[in-house]
Write a protein that holds these residues in place. Structure first.
Motif, PDB file in Angstrom:
ATOM      1  N   TRP A 348       0.840  -1.191   0.000  1.00 38.14           N
ATOM      2  CA  TRP A 348       0.000   0.000   0.000  1.00 38.14           C
ATOM      3  C   TRP A 348       0.881   1.250   0.000  1.00 38.14           C
ATOM      4  O   TRP A 348       1.976   1.248   0.555  1.00 38.14           O
ATOM      5  CB  TRP A 348      -0.889   0.048   1.243  1.00 38.14           C
ATOM      6  N   LEU A 349       0.367   2.305  -0.599  1.00 43.44           N
ATOM      7  CA  LEU A 349       0.957   3.631  -0.450  1.00 43.44           C
ATOM      8  C   LEU A 349       0.232   4.334   0.686  1.00 43.44           C
ATOM      9  O   LEU A 349      -0.997   4.471   0.650  1.00 43.44           O
ATOM     10  CB  LEU A 349       0.800   4.447  -1.739  1.00 43.44           C
ATOM     11  N   ARG A 350       0.983   4.765   1.700  1.00 44.95           N
ATOM     12  CA  ARG A 350       0.383   5.510   2.811  1.00 44.95           C
ATOM     13  C   ARG A 350       0.720   6.990   2.642  1.00 44.95           C
ATOM     14  O   ARG A 350       1.895   7.378   2.663  1.00 44.95           O
ATOM     15  CB  ARG A 350       0.882   5.001   4.150  1.00 44.95           C
ATOM     16  N   GLU A 378      -8.183   5.489 -11.606  1.00 43.47           N
ATOM     17  CA  GLU A 378      -9.000   4.956 -10.513  1.00 43.47           C
ATOM     18  C   GLU A 378      -8.089   4.489  -9.390  1.00 43.47           C
ATOM     19  O   GLU A 378      -7.064   3.851  -9.637  1.00 43.47           O
ATOM     20  CB  GLU A 378      -9.848   3.793 -11.018  1.00 43.47           C
ATOM     21  N   ILE A 379      -8.440   4.827  -8.154  1.00 36.37           N
ATOM     22  CA  ILE A 379      -7.693   4.340  -7.002  1.00 36.37           C
ATOM     23  C   ILE A 379      -8.619   3.551  -6.085  1.00 36.37           C
ATOM     24  O   ILE A 379      -9.833   3.801  -6.020  1.00 36.37           O
ATOM     25  CB  ILE A 379      -7.017   5.477  -6.212  1.00 36.37           C
ATOM     26  N   GLU A 380      -8.020   2.597  -5.396  1.00 34.33           N
ATOM     27  CA  GLU A 380      -8.720   1.802  -4.387  1.00 34.33           C
ATOM     28  C   GLU A 380      -8.087   2.137  -3.048  1.00 34.33           C
ATOM     29  O   GLU A 380      -6.864   2.046  -2.898  1.00 34.33           O
ATOM     30  CB  GLU A 380      -8.568   0.317  -4.709  1.00 34.33           C
ATOM     31  N   VAL A 381      -8.906   2.564  -2.076  1.00 35.66           N
ATOM     32  CA  VAL A 381      -8.350   3.096  -0.838  1.00 35.66           C
ATOM     33  C   VAL A 381      -9.015   2.491   0.390  1.00 35.66           C
ATOM     34  O   VAL A 381     -10.153   2.012   0.345  1.00 35.66           O
ATOM     35  CB  VAL A 381      -8.501   4.635  -0.774  1.00 35.66           C
ATOM     36  N   ASP A 382      -8.281   2.545   1.476  1.00 34.26           N
ATOM     37  CA  ASP A 382      -8.784   2.223   2.807  1.00 34.26           C
ATOM     38  C   ASP A 382      -8.836   3.550   3.571  1.00 34.26           C
ATOM     39  O   ASP A 382      -7.789   4.134   3.877  1.00 34.26           O
ATOM     40  CB  ASP A 382      -7.844   1.234   3.489  1.00 34.26           C
ATOM     41  N   LEU A 444     -13.042   2.009  -0.486  1.00 37.73           N
ATOM     42  CA  LEU A 444     -13.669   2.893  -1.472  1.00 37.73           C
ATOM     43  C   LEU A 444     -12.861   2.897  -2.753  1.00 37.73           C
ATOM     44  O   LEU A 444     -11.640   2.701  -2.748  1.00 37.73           O
ATOM     45  CB  LEU A 444     -13.757   4.326  -0.939  1.00 37.73           C
ATOM     46  N   TRP A 445     -13.571   3.141  -3.849  1.00 39.11           N
ATOM     47  CA  TRP A 445     -12.946   3.328  -5.148  1.00 39.11           C
ATOM     48  C   TRP A 445     -13.277   4.746  -5.610  1.00 39.11           C
ATOM     49  O   TRP A 445     -14.455   5.144  -5.618  1.00 39.11           O
ATOM     50  CB  TRP A 445     -13.469   2.317  -6.153  1.00 39.11           C
ATOM     51  N   LEU A 446     -12.244   5.504  -5.954  1.00 41.90           N
ATOM     52  CA  LEU A 446     -12.415   6.870  -6.429  1.00 41.90           C
ATOM     53  C   LEU A 446     -11.933   6.932  -7.873  1.00 41.90           C
ATOM     54  O   LEU A 446     -10.867   6.391  -8.209  1.00 41.90           O
ATOM     55  CB  LEU A 446     -11.631   7.853  -5.564  1.00 41.90           C
ATOM     56  N   ARG A 447     -12.679   7.648  -8.718  1.00 43.97           N
ATOM     57  CA  ARG A 447     -12.405   7.609 -10.148  1.00 43.97           C
ATOM     58  C   ARG A 447     -12.438   9.011 -10.739  1.00 43.97           C
ATOM     59  O   ARG A 447     -13.266   9.850 -10.350  1.00 43.97           O
ATOM     60  CB  ARG A 447     -13.449   6.721 -10.846  1.00 43.97           C
ATOM     61  N   ASP A 506      -4.625   5.199   3.035  1.00 46.22           N
ATOM     62  CA  ASP A 506      -3.918   4.060   2.454  1.00 46.22           C
ATOM     63  C   ASP A 506      -4.475   3.778   1.067  1.00 46.22           C
ATOM     64  O   ASP A 506      -5.696   3.620   0.901  1.00 46.22           O
ATOM     65  CB  ASP A 506      -4.066   2.816   3.332  1.00 46.22           C
ATOM     66  N   VAL A 507      -3.580   3.697   0.093  1.00 49.15           N
ATOM     67  CA  VAL A 507      -3.976   3.479  -1.301  1.00 49.15           C
ATOM     68  C   VAL A 507      -3.455   2.119  -1.745  1.00 49.15           C
ATOM     69  O   VAL A 507      -2.246   1.864  -1.711  1.00 49.15           O
ATOM     70  CB  VAL A 507      -3.405   4.586  -2.220  1.00 49.15           C
TER      71      VAL A 507
END
Length: 515
Positions: A348-350, A378-382, A444-447, A506-507
């Motif tokens: 993950w990228l923090r 698109e990113i997937e994040v916590d 979450l997914w952000l686009r 977190d990505v």
């Protein structure tokens, strides 16, 4: 400009499986290419050949790491080799102090090679010219700093080994030739050698006893070439091409077989400034862009300069599972190392919340070039690490920066917002378009969907990665060298907190695809 062939068609032509696709593919798989080879913001190009390899450097402004070098075997398929400048130094602006350094930083590098060493000369805006050198284009690079500022420096080694820097600035047009010492550590003397009204972006090439000066004329968005038997003139000047026929800043590079190709920058709207590649032929010892059948223009489609080389492209999508960030990423200014990590949560990228009251002034905003004609990031994040006051999210970055953000609320809950920051002569202005969309999911997914021909982007989110909900209005995609970033619109990952200390985002991954 039409998009490249479908990946399935290319795979059939190549007789093998399709390579992972980005938004744009110049190599058509049938021995031809379409311009531009990289449909992204690679301005102020300089390209050289070393044996069978081509190297390409361009302007990177305040992005860090800066001064990107690319490599190709055929002038069409490029990959990123390295970034020469790991940190910008000498001004507080590079640390987003005293107003920041957008539209400043690294301009118009000049790339040359001599006796096993690569050299890159460039002038950070308002600072002295620097000359970087390395035996390997991957580095390590070292540099010296000269005693003056030479705008858009053109490094040139003559046949006798003497080194020179030529410089001109468009507000005048006087071309000055600086003679360097043998070690390229100082300027020994300077002389005005030419006047070409409005000229800047000088490049020097020598062929068959002729010296050629290539100059951009920004006020006309045109390219000229001057020639002389001596570097000190007298010079003859001819117009070459302009933005209606292919571009306005660049020069030429030779192929192993003795042919020449031109490289030239074109202002291309919100994507920024792209670099086109063109055949060049000679008429009475003058270079002519295009072909004898269609002279004076850069072709939209042409045979590849060197056939048979494999498809290559810079990286784009990233799972963040390596020890270092991918070569495609740059920070908006010098980052704060303690505020990001790839090791605290492996894979993950923090991004930890950086001090800042809005996106434009926030440190540690991670950027990647947008790609035309249309691209979906698109990113997937916590989001569970977000704390009250944090504003962490994803979107576009440019004259108008659209951000779909997860905001930490005072009661410890989280909400989605969509906000647009417009950079103006009076400073950035923030418009919060949508607020208080509750966030309850742990993933979450952000686009961000960028449509460069239409000049707009759409931001959306999802709680399952399949069903996406648009958030807010369309975001304009605009290139603006006066009040924007002086770059094409970029994708941006960010996390900041107006109150200072906060939490983190977190990505898990970033994906670039065709919408």
């Amino acid at each position: 400009m039409r998009a490249a062939l479908s990946i399935a068609t290319v795979a059939a032509l190549l007789g093998g499986p399709a390579a992972p696709a980005q938004v744009w593919r110049s190599d058509q798989g049938d021995g031809t290419y379409v311009n531009p080879p990289l449909n992204a913001d690679y301005p102020d190009p300089d390209i050289i050949r070393v044996d069978a390899d081509f190297y390409f450097v361009s302007t990177t402004f305040a992005n860090v790491p800066g001064l990107t070098m690319l490599h190709s075997r055929d002038l069409v398929n490029w990959d990123i080799v390295s970034h020469l400048v790991s940190r910008l130094e000498g001004r507080p602006h590079y640390d987003l102090e005293a107003g920041g350094a957008y539209r400043r930083g690294i301009y118009a590098p000049s790339l040359r090679y001599r006796d096993g060493t690569f050299y890159v000369a460039f002038t950070p805006v308002g600072q002295h010219t620097r000359i970087y050198s390395a035996r390997d284009p991957k580095g390590p690079w070292s540099h010296i700093e000269l005693d003056r500022e030479a705008f858009d420096p053109a490094l040139f080694f003559d046949d006798d080994g003497q080194a020179y820097l030529a410089s001109s600035i468009g507000t005048d047009g006087t071309v000055t030739l600086h003679t360097l010492d043998k070690g390229l550590t100082r300027i020994e003397r300077s002389a005005v050698i030419h006047y070409n009204k409005g000229a800047e972006g000088t490049k020097i090439v020598k062929r068959q006893g002729w010296y050629y000066l290539f100059n951009s004329i920004p006020g006309k968005l045109a390219l000229t070439v001057s020639r002389a038997r001596s570097l000190r003139g007298p010079w003859e000047v001819r117009p070459q091409i302009d933005d209606t026929t292919g571009g306005h800043q660049g020069a030429i590079v030779d192929l192993p077989n003795g042919d020449f190709y031109g490289f030239v920058m074109l202002d291309a709207g919100p994507i920024g400034r792209v670099t086109n590649i063109s055949p060049v032929f000679w008429r009475d010892d003058w270079p002519v862009w295009g072909t004898p059948e269609a002279p004076g223009r850069v072709p939209r489609r042409a045979p590849k300069p060197i056939p048979g080389e494999a498809f290559v492209e810079p990286p784009a999508s990233d799972a963040f599972d390596a020890q270092d960030l991918g070569r495609q990423w740059q920070w908006n200014h010098n980052p704060v190392p303690a505020l990001w990590s790839l090791s605290e949560r492996p894979g993950w990228l923090r991004l930890k919340a950086a001090p800042g009251d809005q996106l434009w002034w926030a440190r540690n905003t991670l950027l990647q070039k947008g790609q035309a004609p249309r691209g979906r990031g698109e990113i997937e994040v916590d989001p569970r690490g977000i704390r009250p006051g944090d504003v962490c999210g994803f979107g576009t970055f440019g004259k108008f920066s659209g951000q779909i953000a997860i905001v930490g609320l005072p009661d410890g809950t989280r909400a989605l917002t969509m906000r647009v920051t417009e950079s103006t002569v009076d400073g950035p202005r923030v418009d919060v378009r949508v607020a208080s969309q509750p966030v309850r999911a742990d993933r979450l997914w952000l686009r961000a969907d960028m449509d460069f021909p239409a000049g707009r982007a759409i931001l959306s989110y999802s709680e399952d990665g399949r069903r996406f909900t648009t958030l807010g209005d369309e975001v304009p995609l605009v290139y603006d060298w006066k009040t924007g970033t002086f770059q094409g619109v970029q994708f941006a990952l960010s996390c900041y907190n107006p109150n200072g200390a906060g939490g983190h985002l977190d990505v898990d991954r970033f994906t670039l695809s065709r919408p």
